[in-house]
Design an enzyme around this catalytic site. Structure first.
Site, short mmCIF file in Angstrom:
data_model
loop_
_atom_site.label_atom_id
_atom_site.label_comp_id
_atom_site.label_asym_id
_atom_site.label_seq_id
_atom_site.Cartn_x
_atom_site.Cartn_y
_atom_site.Cartn_z
CE1 TYR A 86 -3.03 3.74 0.77
CE2 TYR A 86 -2.18 2.71 2.93
CZ TYR A 86 -2.91 3.58 2.21
OH TYR A 86 -3.96 4.46 2.68
CB ILE A 87 2.99 2.87 2.00
CG1 ILE A 87 2.01 3.15 3.14
CG2 ILE A 87 3.90 4.07 2.47
CD1 ILE A 87 2.11 2.59 4.86
CB SER A 125 4.96 2.37 13.34
OG SER A 125 3.89 1.87 13.75
CB ALA A 159 9.86 -5.79 2.23
N GLY A 160 7.85 -6.35 5.11
CA GLY A 160 7.97 -7.17 6.44
C GLY A 160 6.42 -7.21 6.90
CG ASP A 213 10.80 -13.77 2.44
OD1 ASP A 213 11.64 -12.83 2.26
OD2 ASP A 213 10.28 -14.87 3.18
CG ASN A 231 -0.54 -8.00 3.17
OD1 ASN A 231 -1.94 -8.56 3.02
ND2 ASN A 231 -0.63 -7.21 3.88
CB SER A 232 1.05 -7.19 -2.72
OG SER A 232 2.43 -7.31 -2.75
CE1 TYR A 237 4.36 -3.54 11.53
CE2 TYR A 237 3.22 -2.44 14.11
CZ TYR A 237 3.83 -2.65 12.32
OH TYR A 237 4.39 -1.09 12.23
CE LYS A 293 7.79 -1.84 10.99
NZ LYS A 293 7.89 -1.92 9.52
CG ASP A 300 -7.24 0.23 19.95
OD1 ASP A 300 -6.27 0.36 19.68
OD2 ASP A 300 -8.08 -0.25 19.94
N1 UFG Z 1 -10.94 0.78 15.23
C1 UFG Z 1 -12.53 0.47 15.29
N2 UFG Z 1 -12.90 0.29 15.09
C2 UFG Z 1 -12.23 -0.96 13.84
C3 UFG Z 1 -11.03 -0.95 13.84
C4 UFG Z 1 -10.37 0.58 14.35
O1 UFG Z 1 -12.88 1.42 16.88
O2 UFG Z 1 -12.96 -1.49 13.25
C5 UFG Z 1 -10.44 2.42 15.86
C6 UFG Z 1 -9.12 1.65 16.72
O3 UFG Z 1 -9.65 1.35 18.09
C7 UFG Z 1 -8.63 2.67 16.85
C8 UFG Z 1 -9.06 3.40 15.73
O4 UFG Z 1 -9.63 2.52 14.75
O5 UFG Z 1 -9.15 3.93 17.81
C9 UFG Z 1 -7.39 3.65 14.56
O6 UFG Z 1 -7.50 2.14 14.61
P1 UFG Z 1 -6.25 1.30 13.60
O7 UFG Z 1 -6.68 0.23 13.68
O8 UFG Z 1 -7.07 1.55 11.96
O9 UFG Z 1 -5.26 1.94 13.81
P2 UFG Z 1 -3.73 1.72 15.26
O10 UFG Z 1 -4.03 3.70 15.63
O11 UFG Z 1 -4.27 0.38 15.87
O12 UFG Z 1 -2.94 1.55 14.93
C10 UFG Z 1 -1.47 2.20 14.24
C11 UFG Z 1 -0.93 1.26 12.97
C12 UFG Z 1 0.22 0.10 13.94
C13 UFG Z 1 0.63 0.18 14.58
C14 UFG Z 1 -0.62 0.77 15.74
C15 UFG Z 1 -0.48 0.83 17.41
O13 UFG Z 1 -1.83 1.25 11.80
O14 UFG Z 1 0.85 -0.14 12.79
O15 UFG Z 1 -0.93 1.70 15.88
O16 UFG Z 1 0.84 1.63 17.77
F1 UFG Z 1 0.81 -0.68 15.31
#
Ligand code: UFG
Length: 339
Positions: free
Chosen positions: A11-12, A124, A81-82, A58, A35-36, A149, A153, A295
């Protein structure tokens, strides 16, 4: 420069390949397509008119990685990649450590053997851990993460910092906040396999009818509307940040430098959802569900360093992010075609 982009079909990665070509660089891609889909490269080629050579293997395969550097002229590497799914990494930690660390070891070793000294690394905001003050600043220590994960990083940042200091590499560590959106043409975007883990692709799949409704994970956080706040950044802004970092490497006075790539403000889950409804033009179904483990309530980036040193800042709004995601998802309801 002739730039090797690892994970360039992702994606990115794919949006960055596009931005590199538009900025006048030559690009080659290495991707194992775990994954693509290969068809993303045809989209890049039709948008740019450029041919992008793709090596499908890989990077943990040391022999193939060495051979790539022996046979191609490479001036710089952008390493995407990862493996990147937080939940999966808890269930399969060894896969995450072996893959993410192993690919970085093979890549950086080959760079050393072939005197390639420029590296931009895909990190990240997860490396700030659970206790950093908001907004997150690059100098915050100690780095930590709450998933395998995230720990890969943190470890990769550490490995790259040590190698840069010892071997004269120049390394930019780019700490992404929440990348969303799609190319403005609607022909490229995020195409998660299976049920999306992340918010924006989940909403987009609800809007296109692939999922019944969004579950909002918690509305009792200490934020304005009770839902979590994140710093969403349009993938085209993020791609431009990579070009800026790449072109800044030679001017860096230190061997390694971390940069936040975010917009600098928080947007709540509910605000993003409402913005997506505006993009679609009607209401969408959702329910309030329990909190998701791990979260954090709210965080966003301190963006001063990227602005001052890279001359880069995010310019696209939440409404742009939703409009572009919707253009991509509605034109490609099942994502990229199988190739
Ligand atoms: N959320 C929902 N419903 C969903 C999916 C997400 O309510 O179906 C909420 C999550 O609880 C969070 C927000 O939407 O509050 C964002 O969630 P994401 O999963 O989109 O993103 P995150 O901030 O959790 O994840 C990001 C990066 C990861 C990283 C992570 C931890 O995508 O790579 O932050 O810092 F590891």
């Amino acid at each position: 420069m002739r730039v090797l982009v690892s994970g360039g079909a992702g994606y990115i990665g794919s949006h960055t390949v596009l931005s590199l070509i538009e900025a006048g660089h030559d690009v080659l891609v290495v991707d194992d397509f775990s994954n693509s889909k290969p068809t993303v490269m045809a989209r890049v080629e039709s948008l740019t008119g450029a041919h992008v050579p793709v090596h499908a293997f890989d990077l943990t395969d040391v022999d193939k990685t060495e051979r790539l550097f022996a046979t191609e002229q490479i001036d710089a590497v952008i390493h995407f990649a990862g493996l990147k799914a937080v939940g999966e990494s808890v269930a399969k930690p060894l896969e995450y450590y072996a893959n993410n660390l192993g690919s970085t070891f093979a890549l950086v070793n080959a760079m050393r053997h072939h005197d390639v000294r420029r590296l931009v690394f895909s990190s990240s905001a997860t490396v700030y851990g659970d206790n950093a003050p908001v907004p997150y600043h690059e100098d915050y220590q100690p780095l930590s993460a709450s998933s395998p994960y995230g720990r890969t990083k943190v470890m990769q940042e550490q490995v790259l910092s040590d190698v840069a200091a010892a071997d004269g590499l120049k390394v930019a560590l780019l700490r992404y906040f929440n990348p969303v959106g799609a190319h403005r043409s609607g022909t490229m975007g995020e195409d998660p396999q299976g049920i999306p883990n992340n918010l924006m692709p989940f909403i987009a799949q609800v809007a296109v009818g692939r999922r019944e409704k969004l579950a909002i994970f918690g509305d009792d956080y200490p934020t304005a509307d009770g839902t979590c706040e994140r710093d969403y950044i349009h993938v085209e802004d993020l791609a431009a940040g990579h070009v800026a970092a790449l072109e800044h490497l030679d001017a860096m006075t230190e061997p390694v430098r971390a940069f936040n790539l975010g917009g600098g403000t928080g947007t709540s889950v509910l605000e993003l959802f409402r913005a997506f409804e505006r993009a679609v033009g009607h209401e969408l179904p959702y329910e309030i569900a329990g909190r998701r483990a791990g979260d954090l309530p709210a965080y966003w980036a301190d963006t001063a360093r990227a602005a001052e040193e890279l001359g880069w800042r995010a310019t696209r709004t939440i409404d742009d992010m939703c409009a572009d995601t919707w253009r991509w998802q509605s034109a490609n309801p099942q994502g990229y075609p199988e190739g």
